[in-house]
Scaffold this active site. Structure first.
Site, mmCIF file in Angstrom:
data_model
loop_
_atom_site.group_PDB
_atom_site.id
_atom_site.type_symbol
_atom_site.label_atom_id
_atom_site.label_comp_id
_atom_site.label_asym_id
_atom_site.label_seq_id
_atom_site.Cartn_x
_atom_site.Cartn_y
_atom_site.Cartn_z
ATOM 1 C CG HIS A 140 -1.885 1.117 1.258
ATOM 2 N ND1 HIS A 140 -2.211 1.783 2.415
ATOM 3 C CD2 HIS A 140 -2.572 1.733 0.268
ATOM 4 C CE1 HIS A 140 -3.061 2.761 2.122
ATOM 5 N NE2 HIS A 140 -3.289 2.749 0.833
ATOM 6 C CD GLU A 152 -0.246 1.196 5.783
ATOM 7 O OE1 GLU A 152 -0.465 1.663 6.899
ATOM 8 O OE2 GLU A 152 -1.141 1.070 4.914
ATOM 9 C CG ASN A 190 -6.187 4.723 4.982
ATOM 10 O OD1 ASN A 190 -5.936 5.922 5.055
ATOM 11 N ND2 ASN A 190 -6.202 4.069 3.846
HETATM 12 N N1 CAA Z 1 5.178 14.473 -8.047
HETATM 13 C C1 CAA Z 1 6.425 14.888 -7.811
HETATM 14 N N2 CAA Z 1 6.774 15.779 -6.869
HETATM 15 C C2 CAA Z 1 5.770 16.276 -6.124
HETATM 16 C C3 CAA Z 1 4.423 15.879 -6.296
HETATM 17 C C4 CAA Z 1 4.149 14.945 -7.322
HETATM 18 N N3 CAA Z 1 2.890 14.510 -7.569
HETATM 19 N N4 CAA Z 1 3.667 16.534 -5.381
HETATM 20 C C5 CAA Z 1 4.502 17.297 -4.656
HETATM 21 N N5 CAA Z 1 5.756 17.149 -5.111
HETATM 22 C C6 CAA Z 1 6.965 17.770 -4.564
HETATM 23 C C7 CAA Z 1 7.139 19.216 -4.979
HETATM 24 O O1 CAA Z 1 7.820 19.322 -6.210
HETATM 25 C C8 CAA Z 1 7.948 19.779 -3.832
HETATM 26 O O2 CAA Z 1 9.315 19.464 -3.960
HETATM 27 P P1 CAA Z 1 10.446 20.366 -3.197
HETATM 28 O O3 CAA Z 1 10.067 20.464 -1.734
HETATM 29 O O4 CAA Z 1 11.728 19.603 -3.414
HETATM 30 O O5 CAA Z 1 10.409 21.681 -3.893
HETATM 31 C C9 CAA Z 1 7.447 18.972 -2.632
HETATM 32 O O6 CAA Z 1 6.838 17.804 -3.144
HETATM 33 C C10 CAA Z 1 6.442 19.768 -1.868
HETATM 34 O O7 CAA Z 1 5.387 20.155 -2.730
HETATM 35 P P2 CAA Z 1 4.733 21.626 -2.786
HETATM 36 O O8 CAA Z 1 5.759 22.635 -2.422
HETATM 37 O O9 CAA Z 1 4.018 21.771 -4.071
HETATM 38 O O10 CAA Z 1 3.576 21.591 -1.755
HETATM 39 P P3 CAA Z 1 3.591 21.098 -0.286
HETATM 40 O O11 CAA Z 1 4.827 21.524 0.423
HETATM 41 O O12 CAA Z 1 2.255 21.493 0.229
HETATM 42 O O13 CAA Z 1 3.637 19.517 -0.417
HETATM 43 C C11 CAA Z 1 2.515 17.474 -0.402
HETATM 44 C C12 CAA Z 1 2.661 18.791 -1.107
HETATM 45 C C13 CAA Z 1 3.779 16.651 -0.601
HETATM 46 C C14 CAA Z 1 1.342 16.761 -1.060
HETATM 47 C C15 CAA Z 1 2.297 17.757 1.128
HETATM 48 O O14 CAA Z 1 1.266 18.692 1.287
HETATM 49 C C16 CAA Z 1 1.940 16.520 1.920
HETATM 50 O O15 CAA Z 1 2.802 15.739 2.281
HETATM 51 N N6 CAA Z 1 0.641 16.351 2.192
HETATM 52 C C17 CAA Z 1 0.117 15.192 2.920
HETATM 53 C C18 CAA Z 1 -0.073 14.063 1.951
HETATM 54 C C19 CAA Z 1 -0.587 12.850 2.632
HETATM 55 O O16 CAA Z 1 -0.909 12.824 3.820
HETATM 56 N N7 CAA Z 1 -0.711 11.787 1.852
HETATM 57 C C20 CAA Z 1 -1.255 10.534 2.323
HETATM 58 C C21 CAA Z 1 -2.689 10.494 1.959
HETATM 59 S S1 CAA Z 1 -3.438 9.039 2.514
HETATM 60 C C22 CAA Z 1 -3.166 7.966 1.249
HETATM 61 O O17 CAA Z 1 -2.643 8.241 0.210
HETATM 62 C C23 CAA Z 1 -3.600 6.588 1.484
HETATM 63 C C24 CAA Z 1 -4.966 6.234 1.193
HETATM 64 O O18 CAA Z 1 -5.253 5.049 1.279
HETATM 65 C C25 CAA Z 1 -6.046 7.210 0.844
#
Ligand code: CAA
Length: 290
Positions: A140, A152, A190
């Site tokens: 996961h 995971e 989750n």
């Molecule tokens: N591809 C490549 N790089 C990416 C990206 C993508 N899709 N999204 C973000 N990035 C990179 C950016 O380029 C940036 O890089 P640098 O720091 O080196 O410049 C970095 O990630 C941070 O991005 P941003 O500056 O645009 O924005 P941010 O600081 O707000 O980060 C985020 C975005 C990484 C999404 C951050 O907000 C975050 O970690 N959010 C929480 C995400 C989370 O909790 N995910 C789990 C969800 S639950 C799940 O997925 C499981 C399920 O079963 C539902």
């Protein structure tokens, strides 16, 4: 057995991230989706993400190009027959997944490990659709896969230690931390995250504070990168409703029941970033408007 060739079933938000992460780690990847339009969309997401990594200095142009070149798209599940590992990231519908696992079991050699990226469905039900239940596990990933460092590794009742060990090594080769957990609803992340997100929606329903106030409280008070409403919009309200329903079916615990507001927002098509509207509004590029 060392994993070299990886198959991915489903080229959506998760499948595209998984295919990209595998290709960046040097694996040859074959991705299957239902038609050319779905494949084109998936490659679009991969291109966008690779460009972001290059722009952020996290990958070189040459590495990004090489990774892109290692991903092959197909509409035929049979093209995954040479895979050492297949990761299923299709729709979260157990019947669909069982059909895919049964078909993969027919076409792949006995040694191939079959894994599911499901976030809530029982891995053992997919394992039982095959004649190799010892070589079926959960794998996961988290969104955005390119950035999130966790995988995971889900050990079903039938999964062998050999399979778990191979997946641990695989996660390491992806440069991610693989944690091993039991095949219970929501696994680790989750299980903790969903009651928290549902609690945030209940707080909103009760008028505790506005969405942006609650989001700022969590970001500034707990140092989370996103608040609960930003995260709900990011992962999709429909996905979160589905997970809540699975949890409630399993545990019958009121803290897991989907709040009425979530149900109604999904019914209205307010699914979050992907539909342009959730708790916040988004432009066509997915940027938040207000
Ligand atoms: N591809 C490549 N790089 C990416 C990206 C993508 N899709 N999204 C973000 N990035 C990179 C950016 O380029 C940036 O890089 P640098 O720091 O080196 O410049 C970095 O990630 C941070 O991005 P941003 O500056 O645009 O924005 P941010 O600081 O707000 O980060 C985020 C975005 C990484 C999404 C951050 O907000 C975050 O970690 N959010 C929480 C995400 C989370 O909790 N995910 C789990 C969800 S639950 C799940 O997925 C499981 C399920 O079963 C539902």
């Amino acid at each position: 057995m060392a994993i070299q060739k990886v198959g991915v079933v489903g080229f959506g938000a998760m499948g595209s991230g998984i295919a990209q992460a595998c290709a960046q780690a040097g694996f040859d990847v074959t991705v299957r989706d239902v038609d050319q339009a779905a494949l084109d969309r998936g490659f679009g997401v991969v291109d966008g993400s690779l460009a972001r990594l290059v722009k952020a200095g996290r990958a070189t142009e040459a590495d990004a190009k090489a990774a892109r070149g290692r991903i092959r798209g197909t509409t035929a599940l049979g093209d995954l027959k040479d895979s050492d590992l297949v990761i299923e990231a299709a729709l979260e519908i157990i019947e669909t997944k069982r059909e895919i696992f049964a078909e993969l079991d027919r076409i792949c050699p006995p040694a191939t490990i079959l894994a599911s990226n499901t976030s809530s469905l029982p891995i053992v039900e997919m394992a039982a659709a095959t004649k190799r239940p010892d070589r079926v596990a959960g794998l996961h990933f988290f969104n955005p896969v390119a950035v999130m460092q966790l995988v995971e590794i889900v050990r079903a009742l039938t999964t062998s230690e050999e399979t778990v060990a191979a997946l641990r090594e695989f996660a390491e080769r992806l440069g991610k931390r693989g944690i091993v957990c039991k095949d219970t609803p929501g696994f680790v992340v989750n299980r903790l995250l969903v009651p928290y997100l549902l609690g945030a929606i209940r707080a909103l329903e009760e008028g505790v504070a506005a969405p942006d106030e609650i989001d700022d409280a969590v970001k500034l008070g707990l140092r989370h990168p996103m608040g609960p409403f930003e995260l709900l919009d990011y992962t999709g309200l429909d996905i979160n409703l589905h997970v809540a329903n699975v949890f409630y079916d399993e545990f019958k615990d009121p803290s897991m029941a989907a709040p009425p507001l979530l149900r109604r927002m999904v019914a209205a098509g307010h699914l979050g970033r992907k539909s342009g509207r959730g708790f916040y509004e988004y432009d066509e590029k997915g940027q938040r408007k207000r």
